[in-house]
Design a protein around this motif. Sequence first.
Motif, mmCIF file in Angstrom:
data_model
loop_
_atom_site.group_PDB
_atom_site.id
_atom_site.type_symbol
_atom_site.label_atom_id
_atom_site.label_comp_id
_atom_site.label_asym_id
_atom_site.label_seq_id
_atom_site.Cartn_x
_atom_site.Cartn_y
_atom_site.Cartn_z
ATOM 1 N N VAL A 93 -51.327 -22.939 73.770
ATOM 2 C CA VAL A 93 -52.320 -23.333 72.772
ATOM 3 C C VAL A 93 -53.684 -22.790 73.197
ATOM 4 O O VAL A 93 -54.279 -23.258 74.169
ATOM 5 N N ASN A 94 -54.145 -21.777 72.492
ATOM 6 C CA ASN A 94 -55.470 -21.178 72.711
ATOM 7 C C ASN A 94 -55.735 -20.825 74.175
ATOM 8 O O ASN A 94 -56.783 -21.149 74.732
ATOM 9 N N ILE A 95 -54.783 -20.140 74.804
ATOM 10 C CA ILE A 95 -54.906 -19.747 76.210
ATOM 11 C C ILE A 95 -55.893 -18.590 76.348
ATOM 12 O O ILE A 95 -55.760 -17.562 75.685
ATOM 13 N N SER A 96 -56.870 -18.778 77.216
ATOM 14 C CA SER A 96 -57.816 -17.721 77.559
ATOM 15 C C SER A 96 -57.869 -17.597 79.072
ATOM 16 O O SER A 96 -57.662 -18.577 79.794
ATOM 17 N N TYR A 97 -58.135 -16.386 79.529
ATOM 18 C CA TYR A 97 -58.295 -16.157 80.962
ATOM 19 C C TYR A 97 -59.418 -15.145 81.141
ATOM 20 O O TYR A 97 -59.346 -14.025 80.627
ATOM 21 N N THR A 133 -62.754 -10.573 79.809
ATOM 22 C CA THR A 133 -61.740 -11.388 79.148
ATOM 23 C C THR A 133 -60.398 -10.672 79.238
ATOM 24 O O THR A 133 -60.245 -9.562 78.740
ATOM 25 N N ILE A 134 -59.438 -11.336 79.887
ATOM 26 C CA ILE A 134 -58.089 -10.781 80.022
ATOM 27 C C ILE A 134 -57.211 -11.272 78.868
ATOM 28 O O ILE A 134 -56.487 -10.499 78.260
ATOM 29 N N ALA A 150 -39.457 -11.015 74.397
ATOM 30 C CA ALA A 150 -40.030 -9.903 75.161
ATOM 31 C C ALA A 150 -41.529 -9.842 74.875
ATOM 32 O O ALA A 150 -41.960 -9.993 73.733
ATOM 33 N N ILE A 151 -42.297 -9.646 75.935
ATOM 34 C CA ILE A 151 -43.745 -9.479 75.795
ATOM 35 C C ILE A 151 -44.052 -8.023 76.122
ATOM 36 O O ILE A 151 -43.784 -7.563 77.230
ATOM 37 N N THR A 152 -44.582 -7.304 75.150
ATOM 38 C CA THR A 152 -44.883 -5.890 75.345
ATOM 39 C C THR A 152 -46.360 -5.637 75.102
ATOM 40 O O THR A 152 -47.051 -6.435 74.482
ATOM 41 N N GLY A 153 -46.832 -4.517 75.598
ATOM 42 C CA GLY A 153 -48.223 -4.133 75.376
ATOM 43 C C GLY A 153 -48.625 -3.034 76.330
ATOM 44 O O GLY A 153 -47.890 -2.664 77.246
ATOM 45 N N HIS A 154 -49.806 -2.517 76.117
ATOM 46 C CA HIS A 154 -50.348 -1.441 76.937
ATOM 47 C C HIS A 154 -50.652 -1.943 78.345
ATOM 48 O O HIS A 154 -50.785 -3.148 78.572
ATOM 49 N N ASN A 155 -50.795 -1.013 79.272
ATOM 50 C CA ASN A 155 -51.240 -1.351 80.624
ATOM 51 C C ASN A 155 -52.562 -2.090 80.542
ATOM 52 O O ASN A 155 -53.454 -1.697 79.787
ATOM 53 N N THR A 179 -50.552 -11.382 83.536
ATOM 54 C CA THR A 179 -51.420 -12.564 83.622
ATOM 55 C C THR A 179 -50.844 -13.701 82.801
ATOM 56 O O THR A 179 -50.803 -14.849 83.259
ATOM 57 N N LEU A 180 -50.369 -13.413 81.609
ATOM 58 C CA LEU A 180 -49.758 -14.436 80.764
ATOM 59 C C LEU A 180 -48.531 -15.045 81.445
ATOM 60 O O LEU A 180 -48.369 -16.267 81.475
#
Length: 83
Positions: A5-9, A19-20, A35-40, A46-47
Motif C-alpha cells: 500500500v503506497n510503498i515508497s523508498y 526516489t527508488i 513476475a516483476i520486470t523492468g529496466h536496470n 529493492t521492492l
Amino acid sequence: MIELVNISYIVEENGKQKTILDNVSYKFKNSAITAITGHNGSGKSTLSKIIMGIVKPTNGKILFNGKDITNLSIDERARMGIN
C-alpha cells in the motif's frame, strides 16, 4: 495475500534525495506466480527486499492476510510463511 500500500523508498545520494520506489501499490494473490520486470535500476530488487523485510520502506505499509507486517523482521516474516 500480500498487499503493498503506497510503498515508497527514498535514499540520500551525494547529498540529494533519490526516489527508488514511488507509491507502489499491488495485491499479490495467494497461489499465484507473479513476475516483476523492468529496466536496470527500476527498483525490482529493492521492492523484493522490502517485501522480505531486509529493508524498510520510507513510506507505506505491507499487509499479509490483512495484518500490517511493515515493521516485522525478516525472521518474523519467515515464521509467518513469507519466504
